[in-house]
Design an enzyme around this catalytic site. Structure first.
Site, PDB file in Angstrom:
ATOM      1  CG  ASP A   6       3.118  -5.625  -7.458  1.00  0.00           C
ATOM      2  OD1 ASP A   6       2.073  -5.813  -6.812  1.00  0.00           O
ATOM      3  OD2 ASP A   6       3.567  -4.485  -7.700  1.00  0.00           O
ATOM      4  CG  ASN A  54       1.749  -6.679   1.376  1.00  0.00           C
ATOM      5  OD1 ASN A  54       2.412  -7.601   0.890  1.00  0.00           O
ATOM      6  ND2 ASN A  54       1.573  -5.543   0.698  1.00  0.00           N
TER       7      ASN A  54
HETATM    8  C1  IPE Z   1       5.276  -6.091  -2.848  1.00  0.00           C
HETATM    9  O1  IPE Z   1       4.131  -5.696  -3.520  1.00  0.00           O
HETATM   10  C2  IPE Z   1       4.943  -7.184  -1.896  1.00  0.00           C
HETATM   11  C3  IPE Z   1       4.527  -8.455  -2.475  1.00  0.00           C
HETATM   12  C4  IPE Z   1       4.502  -8.750  -3.739  1.00  0.00           C
HETATM   13  C5  IPE Z   1       4.145  -9.453  -1.527  1.00  0.00           C
HETATM   14  P1  IPE Z   1       3.299  -4.408  -3.073  1.00  0.00           P
HETATM   15  O2  IPE Z   1       2.203  -4.240  -4.056  1.00  0.00           O
HETATM   16  O3  IPE Z   1       2.894  -4.528  -1.650  1.00  0.00           O
HETATM   17  O4  IPE Z   1       4.373  -3.235  -3.213  1.00  0.00           O
HETATM   18  P2  IPE Z   1       4.217  -1.662  -3.182  1.00  0.00           P
HETATM   19  O5  IPE Z   1       3.591  -1.310  -1.869  1.00  0.00           O
HETATM   20  O6  IPE Z   1       3.344  -1.262  -4.330  1.00  0.00           O
HETATM   21  O7  IPE Z   1       5.598  -1.144  -3.333  1.00  0.00           O
HETATM   22  C1  IPE Z   2       0.779  -8.593  -5.205  1.00  0.00           C
HETATM   23  O1  IPE Z   2      -0.300  -8.081  -5.891  1.00  0.00           O
HETATM   24  C2  IPE Z   2       0.379  -9.553  -4.134  1.00  0.00           C
HETATM   25  C3  IPE Z   2       0.559  -9.044  -2.774  1.00  0.00           C
HETATM   26  C4  IPE Z   2       1.095  -7.909  -2.450  1.00  0.00           C
HETATM   27  C5  IPE Z   2       0.110  -9.907  -1.718  1.00  0.00           C
HETATM   28  P1  IPE Z   2      -1.002  -6.755  -5.443  1.00  0.00           P
HETATM   29  O2  IPE Z   2      -2.141  -7.084  -4.556  1.00  0.00           O
HETATM   30  O3  IPE Z   2      -0.032  -5.788  -4.856  1.00  0.00           O
HETATM   31  O4  IPE Z   2      -1.536  -6.217  -6.828  1.00  0.00           O
HETATM   32  P2  IPE Z   2      -1.608  -4.718  -7.326  1.00  0.00           P
HETATM   33  O5  IPE Z   2      -0.227  -4.126  -7.221  1.00  0.00           O
HETATM   34  O6  IPE Z   2      -2.593  -4.003  -6.440  1.00  0.00           O
HETATM   35  O7  IPE Z   2      -2.084  -4.826  -8.728  1.00  0.00           O
HETATM   36 MG    MG Z   3       1.109  -4.337  -5.697  1.00  0.00          MG
END
Ligand code: IPE
Ligand code: IPE
Ligand code: MG
Length: 230
Positions: A6, A54
Site C-alpha cells: 500500500d 479496488n
Molecule cells: C489494499 O489497499 C489493497 C491492495 C494493496 C491491493 P487499499 O489502499 O485498497 O486499502 P484501503 O481501501 O485503504 O483499506
Molecule cells: C496500493 O497503493 C496499490 C493498490 C491498491 C493497487 P494505493 O493505490 O492504495 O496507494 P494509496 O493508499 O492511495 O497511497
Molecule cells: Mg491504499
C-alpha cells in the site's frame, strides 16, 4: 510471508505525479522484493495487488492497474522464471478481462515446475470471497465443512499460512486480505510507502519478526521449554 503493498498513490502525490506513476514504481518495488525474498530463502510470498474492493476506484486507474499487472505477468516472466519462482495468480478469475486471464494462465504454466519460491499475486482477491468459495466447493460435493476441510479448499491451500504479514503505507488494517490465513500471523505495519520498501526495509521487518514470541495459545514458559534455543 504476505504483503499488503500500500501507498503507491501517496508516493506519486508527493511527487506531483499521477497515481499510475506510483503504481509503476510499485511494480519495480515488487520485482526488487521478490529478488530479495528469493535470496533470503523465503519459500512463499503472497502479495495483494488488486482487491475485490479496488474496482471502486476511477475507471482510468483500474484499467491502468490491469495493464500493469499484464505487463508484470508478461515482461517480467522470463526473469521470474530464471530465478526459480513459481507464479500463482489468486482471486476470482471471472471478473477479469481476457487479457489478464490469458497472461495469468501463461505465467502459471511457464513457471509451474519452479521450486525456489512460490509468488502468489492476489488479483480480484478478497478474504471473504476465498472463505465463501471454499465453503461453496465443499457444499457442492456434499463434504463436511470443518476448519481442516476449509483450509484445504482455500485458494491459497498450496502454501502454508503466512508467518508474517507486512502492510506498508501506514494504515493498520487488513482490508479484506488473508482473513482465514492470518489467524496466527505476526502483523507488521510500517509507514514506508510501497515504492520505497527496499531491502533494508524488508530486513527491518524480518528482524522485528525474529524478535516476536509465537505462543499459539501456550504460555511463554511452555514455549521456552519447547524451543530452548529461542
Ligand atoms: C489494499 O489497499 C489493497 C491492495 C494493496 C491491493 P487499499 O489502499 O485498497 O486499502 P484501503 O481501501 O485503504 O483499506
Ligand atoms: C496500493 O497503493 C496499490 C493498490 C491498491 C493497487 P494505493 O493505490 O492504495 O496507494 P494509496 O493508499 O492511495 O497511497
Ligand atoms: Mg491504499
Amino acid at each position: 510471508m504476505a504483503i499488503v503493498m500500500d501507498g503507491n498513490g501517496r508516493w506519486a502525490k508527493q511527487r506531483y505525479m499521477p497515481r499510475l506513476f506510483g503504481h509503476r514504481q510499485g511494480i519495480a518495488s515488487l520485482k526488487r522484493c521478490v529478488k530479495a525474498c528469493v535470496n533470503r530463502n523465503i519459500k512463499a510470498l503472497t502479495v495483494f495487488a488488486f482487491s475485490s474492493e479496488n474496482w471502486n476506484r476511477p475507471a482510468e486507474e483500474v484499467s491502468g492497474l490491469m495493464d500493469l499487472l499484464v505487463k508484470l505477468m508478461r515482461s517480467e516472466l522470463p526473469e521470474l522464471h530464471e530465478q526459480g519462482v513459481r507464479v500463482c495468480i489468486v482471486g476470482e478469475r471471472e471478473g477479469l478481462s481476457d487479457a489478464v486471464r490469458a497472461s495469468a494462465t501463461e505465467a502459471e504454466n511457464v513457471t509451474s515446475n519452479n521450486t525456489r519460491m512460490v509468488l502468489n499475486v492476489c488479483i480480484n482477491y478478497g478474504g471473504r470471497w476465498d472463505i465463501a468459495q471454499a465453503a461453496a466447493r465443499l457444499a457442492a460435493e456434499n463434504l463436511a465443512i470443518t476448519p481442516d476441510s476449509l483450509q484445504g479448499a482455500m485458494a491459497l491451500s498450496h502454501v502454508p499460512d503466512p508467518d508474517l504479514l507486512i502492510r506498508t503505507g501506514g494504515e493498520q488494517r487488513i482490508s479484506n486480505f488473508l482473513l482465514w490465513q492470518c489467524a496466527y500471523s505476526e502483523l507488521y505495519f510500517t509507514e514506508t510507502l510501497w515504492p520505497d520498501f527496499d531491502e533494508a526495509a524488508l530486513d527491518a521487518a524480518l528482524a522485528d519478526y525474529a524478535g516476536r514470541e509465537r505462543r499459539f495459545g501456550k504460555t511463554s514458559a511452555q514455549v521456552q521449554v519447547d524451543n530452548p534455543a529461542c
